[in-house]
Design an enzyme around this catalytic site. Structure first.
Site, PDB file in Angstrom:
ATOM      1  N   HIS A 245      18.292  11.823  -2.341  1.00  0.00           N
ATOM      2  CA  HIS A 245      17.002  11.927  -1.666  1.00  0.00           C
ATOM      3  C   HIS A 245      17.044  11.170  -0.347  1.00  0.00           C
ATOM      4  O   HIS A 245      17.576  10.055  -0.274  1.00  0.00           O
ATOM      5  CB  HIS A 245      15.892  11.361  -2.562  1.00  0.00           C
ATOM      6  CG  HIS A 245      14.529  11.392  -1.944  1.00  0.00           C
ATOM      7  ND1 HIS A 245      13.841  10.257  -1.587  1.00  0.00           N
ATOM      8  CD2 HIS A 245      13.726  12.434  -1.614  1.00  0.00           C
ATOM      9  CE1 HIS A 245      12.670  10.593  -1.074  1.00  0.00           C
ATOM     10  NE2 HIS A 245      12.576  11.904  -1.075  1.00  0.00           N
ATOM     11  N   SER A 246      16.521  11.778   0.698  1.00  0.00           N
ATOM     12  CA  SER A 246      16.301  11.124   1.977  1.00  0.00           C
ATOM     13  C   SER A 246      17.602  10.537   2.534  1.00  0.00           C
ATOM     14  O   SER A 246      18.610  11.220   2.645  1.00  0.00           O
ATOM     15  CB  SER A 246      15.211  10.050   1.812  1.00  0.00           C
ATOM     16  OG  SER A 246      14.818   9.523   3.050  1.00  0.00           O
TER      17      SER A 246
END
Length: 615
Positions: free
Chosen positions: A382-383
């Site tokens: 994520h991210s």
């Protein structure tokens, strides 16, 4: 029978011991007899004039994730093995040997090999990652209907009273036996036991009720008695769980391991990645039960927490932080500062080394406990975690030209010690990092070679301000091609597949003013949007790439369509459908963190982990 079954089960193993194969058959015979009693409960239960101690299969163990959470039952396989250890401790058979041969506390491996149960501490702890601990309890008495277990102390007292009140009678106790076996329809109170907040009445061996002592409950009972009702308000209690525990009730073996890597903000909330992984795992489990109940494959998700082990600047940034607007500064220091750390030539290598070390540690720990495991491994990032994982997999070392120092950890040249089947990127800014590292886009093979990772999926939401597309980086003609729309989960049920905002907004240029305004605010506008409409992150993402000077093109006409030989197969960009607030700028506040509880994402990942499910 039940004791023989439990004695042949090793609590530290995930399979029954092979010394004898008879217990399972004996248990099935016993359960079939027990089911016969349940089916004829109206006739046979009232004929029982005494109560016997509960067999192991009628006891159920539970765990609770937090103070305000509900009790969740262990599977039958785990419950029987926990009960085995509990009965050994109670009988004193292991009174002087509460430790294993290596000096550690005896533990029971539960939940498919992911957690340990410590009977002495009445808790369940995670094996592979620290920080996850649950309370456990032994359930013997339950509320009828909801089957919520009574708390341990009152449940233990009720059980002792029940066994004493309805103990097996001798010939000299015929008078008390007849009183105890009074039919339940007469509703005579045989015994009452008081507790601080409630009391329990016994009307028959199979008729026990709990009555609250708070004022509204007392008032209601008084009214019902005055109105002539024989049976007053209360909660009927059940002895023994609704489903007998069986050894066959156990999760399947893990055949796909998924490491879940967090992005920024973990320093501010160290348990966040564990909660997010749990939420995503629950979504996947729910989808499996609903749409694939006969699935024999199992994917397990491991949270990977890499931030807390890093030293980085030694809190120098905190020391130089002014005391004004501390709450905002602290928020930035514990979240957005991770981006600066990673892009720094001083600390980027330490961040990569920390994540690589944790990934290898988890894999080798899992392999040591499953020596013959032949499954696959994928990563769900994520991210910022997507960028770090990508750099580790591809071996990108960054612009660090410092001489090596023994005090600073460096990324091992061997990289990850396991092959990667899939890399799922959620809300990823990876393409921006790659774009800033070179003036010309890399070729499609060099970005993620298949020998390093077989499949790459860039998953994002229309309103996620951090996410960027990957395909236009490889072929700039894809800036005019919609990303693949992720269909609603369980599309087999006929749920409509909504078109993406950009495809629905580009239909009619002569829309009414209200619809035109909504179209202007949609994240799917083309890069030709006028400057006076305001800036748009999505416009920047969808802008074309000029290999000549590296600038974004302002109109789609300047971006020629790609040739058939430039077509990307397989596709890389996958977008979530935008519904409700998903079309509004207000949704950008939560869009970047909404992937963990999104069932569309969970369904997409599950079907890509096991491609046979897509058919």
């Amino acid at each position: 029978m039940s004791e023989n079954l439990l004695n042949d089960v090793d609590p530290l193993s995930e399979i029954p011991m092979e010394s004898d194969s008879r217990p399972t058959e004996e248990l099935q015979d016993s359960l079939s007899q027990h089911n016969g009693i349940e089916e004829n409960s109206d006739i046979e239960v009232n004929e029982l004039e005494y109560a016997e101690p509960l067999p192991p299969e009628k006891v159920r163990w539970f765990y609770k994730e937090g103070v305000d959470k509900r009790w969740v039952e262990f599977c039958g396989y785990d419950s029987l093995r926990i009960e085995n250890v509990w009965r050994r401790r109670k009988s004193g058979a292991n009174e002087h040997n509460n430790l294993t041969a290596d000096g550690h506390m005896e533990r029971v491996v539960v939940r498919g090999g992911m957690y340990d149960v410590e009977i002495d501490n009445m808790r369940c702890v995670s094996i592979y990652w620290p920080g996850e601990e649950w309370e456990i309890m032994r359930g013997t008495w339950f509320y009828d209907g909801s089957w919520i277990p009574l708390e341990p102390d009152p449940s233990r007292a009720i059980e002792e009273t029940h066994l004493t009140l309805f103990q097996k009678s001798s010939p000299t106790q015929s008078s008390s036996t007849s009183a105890a076996s009074t039919p339940s329809h007469s509703y005579k109170v045989l015994h009452t036991k008081n507790f601080p907040e409630f009391h329990v009445d016994w009307h028959a061996v199979d008729d026990v009720a709990l009555y609250s002592e708070n004022t509204p409950s007392k008032l209601m009972r008084s009214v019902t008695l005055k109105l002539g009702f024989t049976k007053t308000t209360g909660y009927r209690l059940r002895r023994g769980y609704k489903h007998p525990a069986v050894m066959d009730d156990k999760p399947h073996d893990i055949d796909h391991l998924v490491f879940v890597v967090h992005g920024i903000g973990q320093k501010r909330d160290t348990g966040k990645i564990i909660r997010n992984t749990t939420s995503f795992r629950e979504c996947v489990d729910w989808l499996k039960q609903k749409y694939f109940p006969t699935l024999t494959h199992r994917a397990e998700f491991f949270p990977v927490e890499w931030r807390s082990s890093l030293k980085l600047d030694g809190d120098i940034v905190d020391a130089i932080t002014p005391y004004s607007v501390l709450s905002i500064r602290h928020l930035l220091n514990t979240s957005a500062m991770d981006i600066l750390y990673y892009t720094s030539p001083l600390y980027g290598g330490e961040v990569r080394a920390g994540l690589q070390k944790e990934l290898n540690r988890l894999y080798f720990m899992f392999a040591s406990r499953h020596p013959n495991w032949k499954g696959k491994v994928s990563i769900l990032a994520h991210s910022l975690g997507c960028v770090i994982v990508y750099d580790i997999v591809t071996g990108w070392m960054g612009p660090d030209n410092r001489p090596s120092s023994p005090a600073s950890p460096e990324v091992s040249p061997e990289g990850l010690q396991f092959p990667i089947e899939n890399l799922f990127c959620l809300g990823s800014p990876l393409s921006v990092f790659l774009a800033l590292r070179t003036r010309a886009p890399s070729n499609r093979i060099g970005v993620m070679p298949q020998d390093l990772c077989k499949r790459f999926y860039n998953i994002f939401h229309w309103s996620d301000p951090v996410a960027y597309r990957m395909e236009p980086l490889l072929e700039r003609g894809y800036s005019r091609v919609e990303p693949v729309l992720i269909p609603p989960y369980g599309g087999v049920d006929g749920q409509p597949c909504e078109q993406s905002p950009s495809s629905t907004n580009a239909v009619d240029p002569n829309l009414p003013s209200a619809e035109s305004e909504e179209r202007d605010e949609s994240p799917g506008d083309m890069p030709s949007r006028n400057a006076d409409k305001g800036w748009s992150l999505w416009g920047l993402v969808r802008g074309g790439w000029s290999t000549k000077d590296g600038t974004s093109l302002s109109t789609p006409d300047m971006n020629p369509p790609f040739h058939p030989d430039q077509e990307l197969k397989p596709r890389l960009d996958y977008v979530l459908r935008a519904v409700g607030l998903g079309r509004n700028y207000l949704y950008t506040v939560t869009a970047h963190t909404a992937y963990w509880s999104n069932y569309d994402v969970a369904y997409f990942v599950l079907t890509k982990l096991f491609p046979a499910l897509e058919t």
